[in-house]
Design an enzyme around this catalytic site. Structure first.
Site, PDB file in Angstrom:
ATOM      1  N   CYS A 169       0.827  -1.211   0.000  1.00 47.94           N
ATOM      2  CA  CYS A 169       0.000   0.000   0.000  1.00 47.94           C
ATOM      3  C   CYS A 169       0.858   1.257   0.000  1.00 47.94           C
ATOM      4  O   CYS A 169       1.346   1.696   1.046  1.00 47.94           O
ATOM      5  CB  CYS A 169      -0.925  -0.014   1.217  1.00 47.94           C
ATOM      6  SG  CYS A 169      -1.976   1.446   1.327  1.00 47.94           S
TER       7      CYS A 169
ATOM      8  N   CYS B 214      -0.508   4.107   2.080  1.00 49.27           N
ATOM      9  CA  CYS B 214      -0.295   3.984   3.530  1.00 49.27           C
ATOM     10  C   CYS B 214       1.161   4.243   3.897  1.00 49.27           C
ATOM     11  O   CYS B 214       1.447   4.899   4.894  1.00 49.27           O
ATOM     12  CB  CYS B 214      -0.656   2.577   4.008  1.00 49.27           C
ATOM     13  SG  CYS B 214      -2.132   1.881   3.268  1.00 49.27           S
ATOM     14  N   ASP B 215       2.105   3.707   3.111  1.00 50.30           N
ATOM     15  CA  ASP B 215       3.512   3.665   3.558  1.00 50.30           C
ATOM     16  C   ASP B 215       4.454   4.545   2.741  1.00 50.30           C
ATOM     17  O   ASP B 215       5.629   4.682   3.101  1.00 50.30           O
ATOM     18  CB  ASP B 215       4.026   2.215   3.497  1.00 50.30           C
ATOM     19  CG  ASP B 215       3.196   1.295   4.383  1.00 50.30           C
ATOM     20  OD1 ASP B 215       2.712   1.756   5.426  1.00 50.30           O
ATOM     21  OD2 ASP B 215       3.019   0.119   4.030  1.00 50.30           O
TER      22      ASP B 215
END
Ligand code: NDP
Length: 309
Positions: free
Chosen positions: A135, A138-139
């Site tokens: 992701c 997300c990261d």
């Protein structure tokens, strides 16, 4: 025991569109949102192809709006994950959330699909959260000024690669064939981006690093030659697997996806399906939303024929 007229399992665009339609039809649906409320769109950035969204619509914003819209019409939503079901009696469907049991006259399954991993063996888990991710949204921000690689040649991989250029100094895109599966405009954006370098005919074969991921071993898919590529982060975007594990053998599947017999009907007359969990082909949010609408209409039709309503 709690008995429901209609339970919707899943909270992506399919589940919430079904909830909007079902709630407006006075079916008083209960939405069980699952482990990843909002579904896959929670991990996406701007959605350019949602009809009417001319600018600035993000996945999380769309999902929060859909949830609010469903609740406005009376849908109830709970952050609960269905672990198993028993649909052997189609007149009384059973669902379990841990020890808690719910029965229902009708169910719409809209549990979507989950990211696929590389399956390189035990090394993969070791680097999860230590440079290895599925992701970028997300990261990605952890890799400011660093070098990263994205695996895959589909629209998701292209989207991830482009998103990562916001942070990373250099982005490699690892494509296992000599062409990409992604749509032409997506491919062009990747090829035009000076921060992205596509490495063709290559697939990761091993992950390496002391405590965190430091490099990925690449195998040339034509010559089988191996080489190490130094990277700080590796993002996989190689497709999805339908989330059907909790169903056991309660509903008939076709190559892992729920088998649709007619419109949105499954082999169980009171169970309907919507979205990516039954869609090996399109896997688009707008298609999932459309099928959520259809499943709600089919459930409404089914429920209207029951003598008790
Ligand atoms: P896809 O199935 O379209 O693509 C998967 C990619 O990963 C392919 O390039 C495939 O290679 C590659 N791949 C699969 N397994 C491996 C492996 N083990 N090692 C290396 N590479 C691998 O999945 P996506 O998630 O990209 O897209 C799913 C659907 O969602 C599509 O319909 C897509 O159009 C849509 N989508 C649309 C977006 C948009 O329009 N904004 C954004 C994101 C997704 P190969 O081609 O060789 O099989």
């Amino acid at each position: 025991m709690q008995h429901e007229k209609l339970v919707i399992i899943g909270s992506g665009p399919a589940g919430f569109t079904a909830a909007i339609y079902a709630a407006r039809a006075d079916l008083n649906p209960l939405v069980l949102e699952g482990k990843q409320p909002g579904g896959q769109l929670m991990g996406t950035t701007e959605i350019e192809n949602w009809p009417g969204a001319t600018e600035g619509l993000t996945g999380p914003k769309l999902m929060s709006d859909l949830r609010e819209q469903a609740k406005k019409f009376g849908a109830r939503t709970e952050f609960k994950y269905v672990e198993r079901v028993d649909f052997s009696n189609s007149d009384k469907l059973h669902l379990w959330i841990g020890e808690e049991e719910i029965t229902a006259d009708s169910v719409i399954i809209a549990t979507g699909a989950s990211a696929r991993w590389l399956n390189l063996g035990k090394g993969e888990e070791r680097y999860w959260g230590k440079g290895y991710s599925a992701c970028a949204t997300c990261d990605g921000a952890f890799f400011r000024g660093k070098t990263v690689a994205v695996v895959g040649g589909g629209d998701s991989a292209c989207e991830e690669a482009m998103f990562l250029t916001k942070f990373a100094e250099k982005v490699y895109q690892l494509v296992r064939r000599d062409e990409m599966r992604a749509s032409k405009p997506m491919q062009q954006r990747v090829l035009d981006n000076p921060k992205i370098e596509v490495i063709w005919n290559t697939a990761p074969s091993n992950l390496k690093g002391e405590k965190i991921l430091e490099s990925v071993e690449l195998t040339d898919t034509q010559t089988q030659e191996k080489q190490d590529l130094k990277i700080d982060g590796l993002f996989v975007a190689i497709g999805h697997t339908p989330n059907t594990g909790f169903l056991g053998e309660s509903v008939e599947l076709d190559r892992g996806f729920i088998k649709v017999t007619d419109h949105t009907k499954t082999n169980v007359k009171s169970v309907f399906v919507a979205g990516d969990v039954a869609d090996p082909h399109y896997q688009q949010a707008v298609v999932a939303a459309g099928s959520g609408c259809k499943a709600a209409l089919d459930a409404e039709d089914y429920l209207s024929r029951l003598s008790r309503y």
